[in-house]
Design a protein around this motif. Structure first.
Motif, PDB file in Angstrom:
ATOM      1  N   ALA A 208      -0.900  -2.895  -6.216  1.00  0.00           N
ATOM      2  CA  ALA A 208      -1.064  -3.924  -7.248  1.00  0.00           C
ATOM      3  C   ALA A 208      -2.312  -3.689  -8.084  1.00  0.00           C
ATOM      4  O   ALA A 208      -2.304  -3.851  -9.314  1.00  0.00           O
ATOM      5  N   GLU A 209      -3.408  -3.286  -7.444  1.00  0.00           N
ATOM      6  CA  GLU A 209      -4.688  -3.155  -8.133  1.00  0.00           C
ATOM      7  C   GLU A 209      -5.007  -1.724  -8.552  1.00  0.00           C
ATOM      8  O   GLU A 209      -5.889  -1.498  -9.382  1.00  0.00           O
ATOM      9  N   GLY A 210      -4.321  -0.745  -7.954  1.00  0.00           N
ATOM     10  CA  GLY A 210      -4.579   0.645  -8.285  1.00  0.00           C
ATOM     11  C   GLY A 210      -5.829   1.213  -7.633  1.00  0.00           C
ATOM     12  O   GLY A 210      -6.220   2.345  -7.939  1.00  0.00           O
ATOM     13  N   THR A 211      -6.468   0.475  -6.749  1.00  0.00           N
ATOM     14  CA  THR A 211      -7.676   0.935  -6.076  1.00  0.00           C
ATOM     15  C   THR A 211      -7.311   1.754  -4.846  1.00  0.00           C
ATOM     16  O   THR A 211      -6.217   1.623  -4.305  1.00  0.00           O
TER      17      THR A 211
ATOM     18  N   PHE B  57       0.839  -1.197   0.000  1.00  0.00           N
ATOM     19  CA  PHE B  57       0.000   0.000   0.000  1.00  0.00           C
ATOM     20  C   PHE B  57       0.872   1.244   0.000  1.00  0.00           C
ATOM     21  O   PHE B  57       2.038   1.217   0.419  1.00  0.00           O
ATOM     22  N   ALA B  58       0.275   2.348  -0.455  1.00  0.00           N
ATOM     23  CA  ALA B  58       0.929   3.655  -0.376  1.00  0.00           C
ATOM     24  C   ALA B  58      -0.066   4.664   0.172  1.00  0.00           C
ATOM     25  O   ALA B  58      -1.269   4.598  -0.112  1.00  0.00           O
ATOM     26  N   LEU B  59       0.449   5.600   0.961  1.00  0.00           N
ATOM     27  CA  LEU B  59      -0.383   6.638   1.562  1.00  0.00           C
ATOM     28  C   LEU B  59       0.257   7.986   1.273  1.00  0.00           C
ATOM     29  O   LEU B  59       1.404   8.228   1.660  1.00  0.00           O
ATOM     30  N   VAL B  60      -0.451   8.859   0.567  1.00  0.00           N
ATOM     31  CA  VAL B  60       0.046  10.206   0.289  1.00  0.00           C
ATOM     32  C   VAL B  60      -0.382  11.122   1.427  1.00  0.00           C
ATOM     33  O   VAL B  60      -1.571  11.216   1.751  1.00  0.00           O
ATOM     34  N   LEU B  61       0.583  11.777   2.034  1.00  0.00           N
ATOM     35  CA  LEU B  61       0.329  12.584   3.225  1.00  0.00           C
ATOM     36  C   LEU B  61       0.778  14.024   2.979  1.00  0.00           C
ATOM     37  O   LEU B  61       1.949  14.284   2.691  1.00  0.00           O
ATOM     38  N   GLY B  62      -0.170  14.938   3.044  1.00  0.00           N
ATOM     39  CA  GLY B  62       0.124  16.363   2.912  1.00  0.00           C
ATOM     40  C   GLY B  62      -0.614  17.154   3.961  1.00  0.00           C
ATOM     41  O   GLY B  62      -1.220  16.595   4.887  1.00  0.00           O
ATOM     42  N   ASP B  63      -0.590  18.492   3.826  1.00  0.00           N
ATOM     43  CA  ASP B  63      -1.247  19.339   4.825  1.00  0.00           C
ATOM     44  C   ASP B  63      -2.726  19.041   4.931  1.00  0.00           C
ATOM     45  O   ASP B  63      -3.286  19.014   6.039  1.00  0.00           O
ATOM     46  N   ASN B  64      -3.408  18.839   3.805  1.00  0.00           N
ATOM     47  CA  ASN B  64      -4.851  18.593   3.822  1.00  0.00           C
ATOM     48  C   ASN B  64      -5.171  17.312   4.603  1.00  0.00           C
ATOM     49  O   ASN B  64      -6.121  17.268   5.403  1.00  0.00           O
ATOM     50  N   GLU B  65      -4.399  16.247   4.376  1.00  0.00           N
ATOM     51  CA  GLU B  65      -4.624  14.968   5.063  1.00  0.00           C
ATOM     52  C   GLU B  65      -4.389  15.114   6.571  1.00  0.00           C
ATOM     53  O   GLU B  65      -5.125  14.558   7.393  1.00  0.00           O
TER      54      GLU B  65
ATOM     55  N   ALA C   4      -6.544  -5.536   8.231  1.00  0.00           N
ATOM     56  CA  ALA C   4      -7.766  -6.121   7.681  1.00  0.00           C
ATOM     57  C   ALA C   4      -7.659  -6.296   6.166  1.00  0.00           C
ATOM     58  O   ALA C   4      -8.087  -7.315   5.610  1.00  0.00           O
ATOM     59  N   ALA C   5      -7.056  -5.312   5.499  1.00  0.00           N
ATOM     60  CA  ALA C   5      -6.899  -5.400   4.040  1.00  0.00           C
ATOM     61  C   ALA C   5      -5.951  -6.534   3.659  1.00  0.00           C
ATOM     62  O   ALA C   5      -6.184  -7.260   2.689  1.00  0.00           O
ATOM     63  N   LEU C   6      -4.883  -6.702   4.429  1.00  0.00           N
ATOM     64  CA  LEU C   6      -3.934  -7.797   4.155  1.00  0.00           C
ATOM     65  C   LEU C   6      -4.588  -9.145   4.400  1.00  0.00           C
ATOM     66  O   LEU C   6      -4.381 -10.093   3.632  1.00  0.00           O
ATOM     67  N   ASP C   7      -5.381  -9.258   5.463  1.00  0.00           N
ATOM     68  CA  ASP C   7      -6.093 -10.516   5.742  1.00  0.00           C
ATOM     69  C   ASP C   7      -7.076 -10.842   4.634  1.00  0.00           C
ATOM     70  O   ASP C   7      -7.211 -11.996   4.217  1.00  0.00           O
ATOM     71  N   ALA C   8      -7.771  -9.817   4.139  1.00  0.00           N
ATOM     72  CA  ALA C   8      -8.737 -10.036   3.061  1.00  0.00           C
ATOM     73  C   ALA C   8      -8.032 -10.475   1.784  1.00  0.00           C
ATOM     74  O   ALA C   8      -8.529 -11.335   1.045  1.00  0.00           O
ATOM     75  N   GLY C   9      -6.858  -9.895   1.537  1.00  0.00           N
ATOM     76  CA  GLY C   9      -6.112 -10.282   0.346  1.00  0.00           C
ATOM     77  C   GLY C   9      -5.558 -11.686   0.422  1.00  0.00           C
ATOM     78  O   GLY C   9      -5.421 -12.368  -0.598  1.00  0.00           O
ATOM     79  N   ALA C  10      -5.248 -12.143   1.645  1.00  0.00           N
ATOM     80  CA  ALA C  10      -4.714 -13.498   1.822  1.00  0.00           C
ATOM     81  C   ALA C  10      -5.792 -14.553   1.779  1.00  0.00           C
ATOM     82  O   ALA C  10      -5.513 -15.736   1.545  1.00  0.00           O
ATOM     83  N   ALA C  11      -7.029 -14.167   2.035  1.00  0.00           N
ATOM     84  CA  ALA C  11      -8.139 -15.127   2.089  1.00  0.00           C
ATOM     85  C   ALA C  11      -8.517 -15.622   0.702  1.00  0.00           C
ATOM     86  O   ALA C  11      -8.291 -14.973  -0.291  1.00  0.00           O
TER      87      ALA C  11
END
Length: 421
Positions: free
Chosen positions: A396-399, A376-384, A414-421
């Motif tokens: 991987a999926e671009g979502t 995963f990637a998280l873009v962090l700026g002043d607004n965030e 939770a996202a990693l668990d869902a991807g492994a399932a």
């Protein structure tokens, strides 16, 4: 002039370590299930230990040991194998009086001076296990079942189990004399090494890889035809128990071991995927070793696996280092400082997270996230930072999904668990 490593003693680099850690983790988990406890012994021992246990006429003692005198004029040796040091520790610390110390395992480097080649080095690593105190063939079968379980668990299927019996002190001397008599008649066909050692260590001739020796010993007497009733019964019972446990095997009556302490059951896990270095695990019984080293009269059985050879057999998915779960792409000084704090908080919650500290552009940071293989990637700026939420991108999926910064760790889990399932 730069200083390089010693030939045959290799660095294990970060890009390669994932496979090693995977093998060690699986070994610890499986051995624990069978009741084994880890023991760690020094890499140097008194030279006498190996001369008495391995045998003075073996190739290891004669040619391959790293032996030197320390400043106290004591002869010490870098350990060439693991069983003798473990037995020395077992005796010295009277572990035979502890009911939970009869099954031991170890991991670590061994040292032998020989020509380096694929899967065979001067510093090499072994994972081994020892079961002490029982001479019942069911223990032999359980050790082999555990070894088979390990190979199944790590996904190495290109191996097969071969077993043999080397007899005991009652029947092996007679076989040894018979074999020497046979080899004497074929002495001219043997290689120089075998001509030198056939009278002192004749079983090793059967294991010689030279074409002439293989041909000369093709019709050598079999040790299985010279077993005493006790050894014959033990070997027969072992086969029955292996069948009962559904452990596949084949009998190799020419299999011998390079160490003098082996008796009765001996075995190897072999493969055709590594050329001439076909054994990836080997071991057997050593019922007289503990007494020979000054301990009580206790039987034992064990094995060792060559880690370098196991790594060569692993699938590609086991060789890759684990990528970061999250890459934080921070824009601006405030985001870099707050992102650094967020990074630390996530790491304390066991999230494998990464960020850039050099002030790269957003585009360069995202390229770095891709190169690292971040999930995963998280873009962090002043607004965030002002809103307390950001967009979490699946690389991987671009979502993307909106996430609260203070709930980032459980969201990723939770996202990693869902991807492994």
């Amino acid at each position: 002039m730069s200083i390089t490593g010693i030939k045959g003693m290799n660095d294990i680099l970060p890009r390669d370590i994932a496979a090693w850690q995977f093998l060690e983790q699986q070994a610890r988990q499986i051995f624990h299930t069978y009741g084994y406890k880890e023991i760690r012994v020094p890499v140097v021992e008194k030279t006498e230990l190996f001369c008495r246990s391995i045998g003075e006429t073996t190739d290891i003692v004669e040619k391959e040991m790293y032996t030197f005198e320390d400043k106290g004029n004591n002869s010490i040796t870098l350990r060439p194998e693991g069983t003798a040091p473990v037995m020395r520790s077992f005796i010295q610390h009277k572990l035979y009086n502890e009911t939970d110390s009869s099954k031991l395992y170890y991991m670590g480097p061994m040292f032998r001076y020989e020509r380096p080649q694929k899967g065979r080095y001067r510093q090499f690593h072994q994972i081994g296990a020892e079961a002490i105190g029982e001479d019942d063939p069911r223990i032999d079968a359980q050790v082999l079942a555990m070894l088979s379980h390990f190979f199944e668990a790590v996904g190495i299927t290109s191996v097969s189990l071969q077993i043999n019996s080397l007899g005991c002190s009652a029947c092996r001397p007679g076989y040894r004399d018979t074999l020497i008599e046979f080899l004497t008649r074929h002495i001219e066909d043997l290689c120089d090494d075998c001509k030198r050692r056939y009278a002192t260590n004749p079983l090793r001739v059967l294991d010689c890889k030279a074409a002439g020796c293989k041909e000369a010993t093709a019709h050598a007497p079999s040790v299985l035809e010279h077993l005493c009733p006790g050894c014959e019964q033990h070997f027969s019972s072992l086969q029955q128990h292996l069948h009962a446990l559904e452990v596949e095997f084949e009998i190799n009556s020419r299999m011998v071991r390079g160490l003098d302490y082996y008796t009765k059951t001996t075995f190897e896990m072999v493969t055709t995927a590594l050329g001439s270095q076909n054994a990836v695990a080997a071991g057997g019984r050593y019922d007289g070793l503990i007494q020979e080293l000054g301990g009580p009269e206790l039987p034992g059985i064990g094995f060792a696996m060559g880690v370098e050879r196991l790594v060569l057999l692993l699938g590609e998915d086991k060789l890759r280092a684990e990528p970061p779960q999250l890459f934080i792409a921070a824009l601006g000084e405030r985001a870099q400082n707050d992102g650094f704090i967020l990074l630390n908080r996530l790491q304390r919650q066991n999230v494998y997270a990464h960020m850039d500290f050099s002030g790269k552009s957003l585009k360069a940071q995202m390229r770095l996230a891709n190169r690292l293989g971040s999930t995963f990637a998280l873009v962090l700026g002043d607004n965030e930072l002002d809103t307390g939420s950001a967009r979490l991108k699946c690389m991987a999926e671009g979502t993307e999904q909106e996430v609260k910064l203070d709930a980032l760790a459980p969201t990723i889990a939770a996202a990693l668990d869902a991807g492994a399932a």
